[in-house]
Write an enzyme that holds these catalytic residues in place. Structure first.
Site, mmCIF file in Angstrom:
data_model
loop_
_atom_site.group_PDB
_atom_site.id
_atom_site.type_symbol
_atom_site.label_atom_id
_atom_site.label_comp_id
_atom_site.label_asym_id
_atom_site.label_seq_id
_atom_site.Cartn_x
_atom_site.Cartn_y
_atom_site.Cartn_z
ATOM 1 N N THR A 170 1.193 4.948 -12.093
ATOM 2 C CA THR A 170 -0.476 5.254 -12.317
ATOM 3 C C THR A 170 -1.107 5.721 -12.185
ATOM 4 O O THR A 170 -1.932 6.224 -12.647
ATOM 5 C CB THR A 170 -0.924 3.651 -13.250
ATOM 6 O OG1 THR A 170 0.483 3.180 -14.162
ATOM 7 C CG2 THR A 170 -1.517 4.017 -14.699
ATOM 8 N N TYR A 171 -1.657 5.254 -11.219
ATOM 9 C CA TYR A 171 -2.261 5.506 -10.108
ATOM 10 C C TYR A 171 -2.210 7.166 -9.623
ATOM 11 O O TYR A 171 -3.369 7.614 -9.900
ATOM 12 C CB TYR A 171 -2.528 4.635 -8.606
ATOM 13 C CG TYR A 171 -3.955 5.524 -7.647
ATOM 14 C CD1 TYR A 171 -4.581 5.115 -7.595
ATOM 15 C CD2 TYR A 171 -2.932 6.028 -6.490
ATOM 16 C CE1 TYR A 171 -5.578 5.671 -6.482
ATOM 17 C CE2 TYR A 171 -3.998 6.531 -6.164
ATOM 18 C CZ TYR A 171 -5.527 6.159 -5.777
ATOM 19 O OH TYR A 171 -6.080 6.994 -4.779
#
Length: 347
Positions: free
Chosen positions: A208-209
């Site tokens: 996600t990052y």
């Protein structure tokens, strides 16, 4: 003989990379298209726009810790008025900067959750009230949600990372642009912080990052075109001031973001070779930030020449890391205080 030949090859490669890289001053990289945009904007604005520096105000999100706090120290030591915001109370961070720089340091703090548009609007008003003119807005706040397999992440964690890292920067950038457009005769600069995944490589454990950071260069490039050329089919509005957008890459920094959930193997490499302390990164990047003009700069700490030099030191000269020992443990400096994850406390 083999070692000598390898050393000679690395030195030759390092020299060539340094020469090529330094064609972009101070480690700032621009694609050819951005260079053309930069030239056009600088020419258009040179008669009517004053530079953001000297002493125009600075806004730093996520400024109560890590590299954000180190940026604030660097700017205030140079005499710039600074507003920091954070999701936590900023009073201790402000007090620590005043203790370090002096009580006359123009440093102001406010609580702000960048994933809340209402909070970001209030941040803009606070910055205008305290600074008068905002010349630099650094979107530094970010979270990674912990190093986990993607399938193990809770939906709330995924949403939080996206909301802070992407939605938060969109909110902050819009508020900053509107603020700068109202500053008559001033050319302001917005810096969007990129990180792992920005160049498209996989970021296992940080899916996600990495996805949020990958989106920021596209967002910034789109804004550069909008701000210089407008949007087809819409009238381009005249503004009192100019807002410019750039990307900012601090690289690997020994903060919670890097060391939380890290393994000994990761700490040995790449952290032990490429990572730096927040103060080192800030000391390098703040002068580059202040030197920027026009649109679309790519300001970075881990430039090609720096990476090659660090590899040369470690693998050819066999230089040991100052911060990570051979077993992958954080080296704790005498007199310094450290959190349980190995992050050195800045104040």
């Amino acid at each position: 003989a083999g070692t000598i030949a390898m050393s000679a090859l690395l030195i030759t490669s390092l020299t060539a990379a340094v020469v090529a890289h330094r064609s972009a001053p101070l480690g700032m990289q621009r694609p050819v298209s951005s260079m053309r945009t930069h030239t056009r904007v600088a020419s258009r604005n040179s008669l009517v726009m004053s530079s953001a520096s000297p002493k125009a105000g600075v806004v730093i999100t996520g400024g109560a810790a890590g590299v954000g706090w180190a940026y604030a120290v660097e700017f205030t030591e140079r005499g710039y008025p600074v507003v920091i915001c954070d999701v936590k109370d900023t009073a201790p961070a402000v007090a620590a900067i005043k203790e370090r720089v002096g009580n006359d340091a123009q440093i102001f703090g406010t609580k702000c959750d960048v994933s809340s548009f209402e909070d970001v609007e209030m941040l803009g008003k606070f910055a205008k009230e305290k600074l008068g003119t905002v010349g630099y807005w650094i979107n530094n706040a970010g979270i990674n949600g912990g190093r986990r397999p993607f399938v193990d992440l809770k939906p709330q964690t995924i949403a939080a990372v996206v909301n802070v890292n992407l939605l938060g920067i969109l909110y902050c950038t819009q508020v900053a642009i509107k603020l700068m457009h109202e500053q008559a005769g001033v050319e302001g600069h917005i810096f969007n912080t990129v990180g792992s995944g920005v160049k498209g490589g996989g970021t296992p454990g940080y899916v996600t990052y990495g996805a949020t950071k990958r989106g920021l260069p596209q967002m910034t490039d789109s804004l550069v075109k909008e701000l210089t050329e407008g949007v087809q089919g819409y009238d381009k509005k005249e503004t009192k001031g100019v807002a410019n957008c750039h990307t900012l890459s601090p690289g690997m920094v020994f903060t919670d973001l890097l060391l939380n959930d890290s393994t000994k193997e990761l700490r040995k490499f790449p952290f032990g070779v490429l990572a730096a302390q927040p103060e080192e990164v800030a000391a390098d990047l703040v002068p580059k930030i202040l030197a920027v003009s026009g649109q679309g700069a790519k300001v970075e700490f881990l430039s090609t020449d720096r990476v090659l030099f660090k590899f040369f030191e470690r693998f050819v000269l066999q230089k040991k890391s100052e911060y990570i020992d051979d077993d992958g443990n954080v080296i704790k400096l005498p007199g310094a205080q450290y959190a349980d994850n190995g992050v050195r406390m800045l104040y």
